[in-house]
Design an enzyme around this catalytic site. Structure first.
Site, PDB file in Angstrom:
ATOM      1  N   CYS A   1     -46.183 -80.072 -25.888  1.00  0.00           N
ATOM      2  CA  CYS A   1     -45.990 -80.755 -24.868  1.00  0.00           C
ATOM      3  C   CYS A   1     -44.153 -81.013 -25.245  1.00  0.00           C
ATOM      4  O   CYS A   1     -43.033 -80.909 -24.950  1.00  0.00           O
ATOM      5  CB  CYS A   1     -46.169 -81.827 -23.646  1.00  0.00           C
ATOM      6  SG  CYS A   1     -47.590 -81.700 -23.097  1.00  0.00           S
TER       7      CYS A   1
ATOM      8  N   LYS B   1     -46.104 -84.110 -13.622  1.00  0.00           N
ATOM      9  CA  LYS B   1     -46.108 -82.903 -13.946  1.00  0.00           C
ATOM     10  C   LYS B   1     -47.170 -82.081 -14.430  1.00  0.00           C
ATOM     11  O   LYS B   1     -48.302 -82.632 -14.836  1.00  0.00           O
ATOM     12  CB  LYS B   1     -45.280 -82.279 -15.115  1.00  0.00           C
ATOM     13  CG  LYS B   1     -45.562 -82.564 -16.383  1.00  0.00           C
ATOM     14  CD  LYS B   1     -44.949 -82.833 -18.205  1.00  0.00           C
ATOM     15  CE  LYS B   1     -44.546 -82.837 -19.319  1.00  0.00           C
ATOM     16  NZ  LYS B   1     -46.376 -81.844 -19.646  1.00  0.00           N
TER      17      LYS B   1
ATOM     18  N   ASP C   1     -46.025 -87.670 -22.106  1.00  0.00           N
ATOM     19  CA  ASP C   1     -47.146 -88.118 -21.996  1.00  0.00           C
ATOM     20  C   ASP C   1     -47.783 -88.724 -22.564  1.00  0.00           C
ATOM     21  O   ASP C   1     -48.712 -89.014 -23.608  1.00  0.00           O
ATOM     22  CB  ASP C   1     -47.560 -86.775 -21.778  1.00  0.00           C
ATOM     23  CG  ASP C   1     -47.141 -84.925 -21.256  1.00  0.00           C
ATOM     24  OD1 ASP C   1     -46.495 -85.569 -20.150  1.00  0.00           O
ATOM     25  OD2 ASP C   1     -47.060 -84.543 -21.491  1.00  0.00           O
TER      26      ASP C   1
END
Length: 182
Positions: A111, A79, A17
């Site tokens: 995350c 996701k 991310d």
């Protein structure tokens, strides 16, 4: 000591991310991007698989351009779960067959933490590159690293990863990668 050893034929690089709208509030985003680029170079030199995730890209944007342009041969996963260890990633890791995962990304305490926890729980050795992960606050960053280390992740840094992959000086890979370490 195998848990603390990184061999290029055993490892996968996982970027979590590192996206346009997530990097803006991160104090150390530039460092994360720079060090992740170094790790991508190492992965390329050693033909290591690279996977990367994007958390809800419709809202948070895509992977930053400084990395995305280097990830043409990497596998991308969208996701909405915070963990990057989603079903599609589980399947590709099983297919690849490597049990050591180098992690970079954001945020350390969300995350990255949840991904490390889930990978360790499933029998993977996890290397969290502490100068290639970040959170919005120092406390959250340190808490995330502490929790992952307590769970059994190896908390390391970019230079240690690079030189552990290299093993020795004088190789063609050393000549390329040593120039990237400032």
């Amino acid at each position: 000591m195998d848990k603390f050893t990184i061999n290029n034929e055993d490892v996968v690089l996982l970027l979590i991310d590192i996206q346009d709208k997530l990097v803006k509030p991160m104090k150390y985003a530039d460092q994360v991007i720079e060090n992740t680029n170094i790790l991508i170079s190492a992965a390329e030199e050693f033909n290591m698989p690279i996977l990367y995730t994007e958390q809800y890209p419709k809202g948070l944007g895509n992977t930053v351009i400084e990395l995305e342009e280097r990830l043409k041969n990497a596998k991308r996963f969208e996701k909405t779960h915070f963990t990057a260890y989603i079903e599609e990633v589980k399947e590709i890791l099983k297919e690849i067959g490597r049990k050591k995962i180098i992690i970079t990304g954001m945020e350390t305490h969300i995350c990255v933490f949840q991904t490390a926890r889930d990978l360790i729980n499933d029998g993977y050795d996890v290397f969290v590159v502490k100068d290639s992960v970040c959170s919005r606050t120092k406390d959250n960053y340190l808490n995330g690293l502490s929790m992952m280390e307590s769970m059994g992740a190896v908390v390391t840094n970019t230079e240690t990863v690079i030189f552990d992959l290299l093993k020795k000086a004088g190789t063609p890979e050393f000549k390329v990668l040593s120039k990237l370490i400032k």
